[in-house]
Design a protein around this motif. Structure first.
Motif, PDB file in Angstrom:
ATOM      1  N   UNK A   1       0.835  -1.201   0.000  1.00 22.43           N
ATOM      2  CA  UNK A   1       0.000   0.000   0.000  1.00 22.43           C
ATOM      3  C   UNK A   1       0.872   1.254   0.000  1.00 22.43           C
ATOM      4  N   UNK A   2       1.865   1.244   0.876  1.00 18.94           N
ATOM      5  CA  UNK A   2       2.764   2.405   0.934  1.00 18.94           C
ATOM      6  C   UNK A   2       3.552   2.538  -0.364  1.00 18.94           C
ATOM      7  N   UNK A   3       4.020   1.380  -0.884  1.00 14.96           N
ATOM      8  CA  UNK A   3       4.784   1.472  -2.127  1.00 14.96           C
ATOM      9  C   UNK A   3       3.940   2.066  -3.253  1.00 14.96           C
ATOM     10  N   UNK A   4       2.676   1.687  -3.262  1.00 21.65           N
ATOM     11  CA  UNK A   4       1.792   2.266  -4.277  1.00 21.65           C
ATOM     12  C   UNK A   4       1.672   3.777  -4.081  1.00 21.65           C
ATOM     13  N   UNK A   5       1.500   4.174  -2.853  1.00 20.53           N
ATOM     14  CA  UNK A   5       1.368   5.610  -2.581  1.00 20.53           C
ATOM     15  C   UNK A   5       2.615   6.361  -3.042  1.00 20.53           C
TER      16      UNK A   5
ATOM     17  N   UNK B   1      -2.088   3.591 -14.482  1.00 14.37           N
ATOM     18  CA  UNK B   1      -2.026   2.627 -13.374  1.00 14.37           C
ATOM     19  C   UNK B   1      -0.935   1.600 -13.612  1.00 14.37           C
ATOM     20  N   UNK B   2      -0.674   1.266 -14.856  1.00 17.24           N
ATOM     21  CA  UNK B   2       0.371   0.277 -15.129  1.00 17.24           C
ATOM     22  C   UNK B   2       1.748   0.800 -14.733  1.00 17.24           C
ATOM     23  N   UNK B   3       1.999   2.056 -15.047  1.00 17.44           N
ATOM     24  CA  UNK B   3       3.251   2.659 -14.585  1.00 17.44           C
ATOM     25  C   UNK B   3       3.370   2.540 -13.073  1.00 17.44           C
ATOM     26  N   UNK B   4       2.297   2.904 -12.398  1.00 20.39           N
ATOM     27  CA  UNK B   4       2.339   2.930 -10.938  1.00 20.39           C
ATOM     28  C   UNK B   4       2.577   1.538 -10.379  1.00 20.39           C
ATOM     29  N   UNK B   5       1.757   0.586 -10.823  1.00 21.33           N
ATOM     30  CA  UNK B   5       1.892  -0.762 -10.270  1.00 21.33           C
ATOM     31  C   UNK B   5       3.258  -1.354 -10.600  1.00 21.33           C
ATOM     32  N   UNK B   6       3.741  -1.117 -11.810  1.00 21.24           N
ATOM     33  CA  UNK B   6       5.059  -1.640 -12.168  1.00 21.24           C
ATOM     34  C   UNK B   6       6.127  -1.052 -11.252  1.00 21.24           C
ATOM     35  N   UNK B   7       6.072   0.255 -11.077  1.00 21.29           N
ATOM     36  CA  UNK B   7       7.071   0.901 -10.237  1.00 21.29           C
ATOM     37  C   UNK B   7       6.972   0.429  -8.785  1.00 21.29           C
ATOM     38  N   UNK B   8       5.765   0.154  -8.346  1.00 23.76           N
ATOM     39  CA  UNK B   8       5.594  -0.318  -6.979  1.00 23.76           C
ATOM     40  C   UNK B   8       5.916  -1.801  -6.863  1.00 23.76           C
ATOM     41  N   UNK B   9       6.190  -2.468  -8.004  1.00 25.00           N
ATOM     42  CA  UNK B   9       6.454  -3.893  -7.955  1.00 25.00           C
ATOM     43  C   UNK B   9       5.232  -4.689  -7.533  1.00 25.00           C
ATOM     44  N   UNK B  10       4.101  -4.303  -8.075  1.00 25.12           N
ATOM     45  CA  UNK B  10       2.825  -4.864  -7.647  1.00 25.12           C
ATOM     46  C   UNK B  10       1.973  -5.014  -8.897  1.00 25.12           C
ATOM     47  N   UNK B  11       0.981  -5.844  -8.842  1.00 25.00           N
ATOM     48  CA  UNK B  11       0.140  -5.975 -10.032  1.00 25.00           C
ATOM     49  C   UNK B  11      -1.219  -5.328  -9.780  1.00 25.00           C
ATOM     50  N   UNK B  12      -1.900  -5.187 -10.884  1.00 20.65           N
ATOM     51  CA  UNK B  12      -3.051  -4.291 -10.912  1.00 20.65           C
ATOM     52  C   UNK B  12      -4.055  -4.475  -9.777  1.00 20.65           C
TER      53      UNK B  12
END
Lengths: 242, 242
Positions: free
Chosen positions: B10-14, B31-42
């Motif tokens: 959650x924090x990584x996404x933020x 959202x794909x940029x964000x999730x990729x950067x956070x190392x998380x999937x959609x």
DNA sequence: CTAGCACCTATAGCATTGCTATATGAACTG
DNA sequence: CAGTTCATATAGCAATGCTATAGGTGCTAG
């Protein structure tokens, strides 16, 4: 549904985009909506406007012309500061009448994309303020005054748009308006110098002369002389001491 | 590339969203940029924030807390109006430091979506203005003053963000700031009443009493008495005659 | 120690978006 | 009539926001 009038597709696209934008409560408007409503297919849009943003720029430009027309409708009225007041009110009214368009124009300003409109609006207001400066009613440079007033004007309009239409209180506008106008005006023998806002009559006279010179294209001085003279004037009229 | 720290997703996404937003020069962040950067999937994003807008709201909320913290860092300093000046400057600086975040917070205001932040910012400024009102330094109701000042503050900040960072002239800010503060302040024995902006000392005293009452929770009067009394006070302190 | 149960995350994919490669028609020019 | 230019349409691509479904992970109950 579709705007089927005999207008050329370019105009139909413009109108469709403007109408959809006006009725879309903030939600984005898709090119497919626009083209369908215009009775046109996608490539036509890109042929004429290159881009979705190009189309919206055109819409904004049209809206801005309407805005400028509204600003110019008022006769000079002899009292420049009163005209500024009307300009302010007209600006707010424009924003409240077409909030979506206004938000596109002034809400989403980005350094690289859109300050052209802001510059135009500033120029419009500066033009009016110049008359006040010539009449010796201005406390600061017309340009600075225009920028400051317009900034406050935009801020107030955005605030009013933000709150629900029911409890919009226009007093916020009039109060801020009068505060700004009073701040830039050389107070009309109505009260004493209000602290740090007041400038000496020398400064006021310098500003007036400066504005008058810029307006009249006098050729009593050579261009190099004039340049230096204006520099001095500017130095005087921006002197912090007052 | 990916924020791989041991922080919860959650924090990584933020953080990912905040960083990407800060560096995206106006272009939308996917959202794909964000999730990729956070190392998380959609779906993780939608599980925690429900929505893309939900995520951005969270980012904005975090940014706003930072903003509020900055506003509260200043000690009361004894001079409320001076504190208002610092609040103004801090507001502008916040906007210039994080323009993208600021534009999301104040640039894209829509009637239905986001006035919560505006209301909070207004409350913050009103709180400070209350002290000025108690000290008898205010010309108008603290709430009205706060709304007006904040509107101008937002407008100025937007204007400064809009123009290229090179020729940003902060004088626009200080000039507008002082104009607004002066307009709402009962001038401190520095000059005579400046025309229509000045109010009589009765009004100033009424406003001060009103603010002091609201702050002190005095129980000398019953609640119904107090209500009526406050209504009269309000009538006095908003009387146009002055 | 295991069974169940919330909680959190991932794979894969849908519908919609902005935009375009290509082709067709109309209109003017020689 | 041949050729060129402008304007529009068909069909489709890559990217977007979002989700149906399923697979772990850690907890408490027995």
């Amino acid at each position: 549904m579709s705007l089927d009038g005999q207008l050329p597709p370019k105009m139909r696209l413009l109108r469709a985009a403007a109408e959809l934008l006006a009725n879309s409560a903030g939600s984005p408007v898709s090119t497919r909506q626009i083209t369908q409503r215009a009775g046109v297919s996608a490539p036509t849009l890109y042929h004429h406007f290159g881009d979705k943003e190009g189309l919206f720029d055109a819409v904004v430009a049209a809206g801005f012309e309407e805005y400028v027309a509204g600003e110019r409708d008022f006769a000079p009225s002899g009292q420049p500061l009163e005209d500024i007041r009307r300009m302010w009110d007209n600006h707010v009214q424009f924003g409240l009448n077409q909030p979506e368009l206004y938000l596109v124009m002034f809400g989403n300003i980005r350094p690289e994309s859109r300050p052209a409109i802001v510059a135009d609006a500033e120029a419009l207001m500066e033009e009016m303020l110049n008359k006040a400066a010539v009449a010796g009613q201005l406390n600061v440079q017309p340009r600075e005054a225009a920028r400051s007033i317009l900034a406050a004007n935009v801020g107030v309009t955005l605030m009013l748009i933000a709150e629900p239409a029911s409890d919009r209180n226009l007093e916020l506008s009039t109060m801020t308006r009068d505060a700004m106008i009073f701040a830039v005006s050389a107070e009309p023998a109505n009260g004493a110098a209000p602290g740090d806002t007041g400038k000496s009559s020398v400064v006021v006279a310098a500003i007036a002369l400066n504005a008058a010179l810029q307006a009249s294209h006098s050729d009593q001085l050579s261009s190099s002389e004039l340049k230096l003279f204006l520099e001095w004037l500017h130095r005087i009229s921006t002197s912090p001491a007052g």
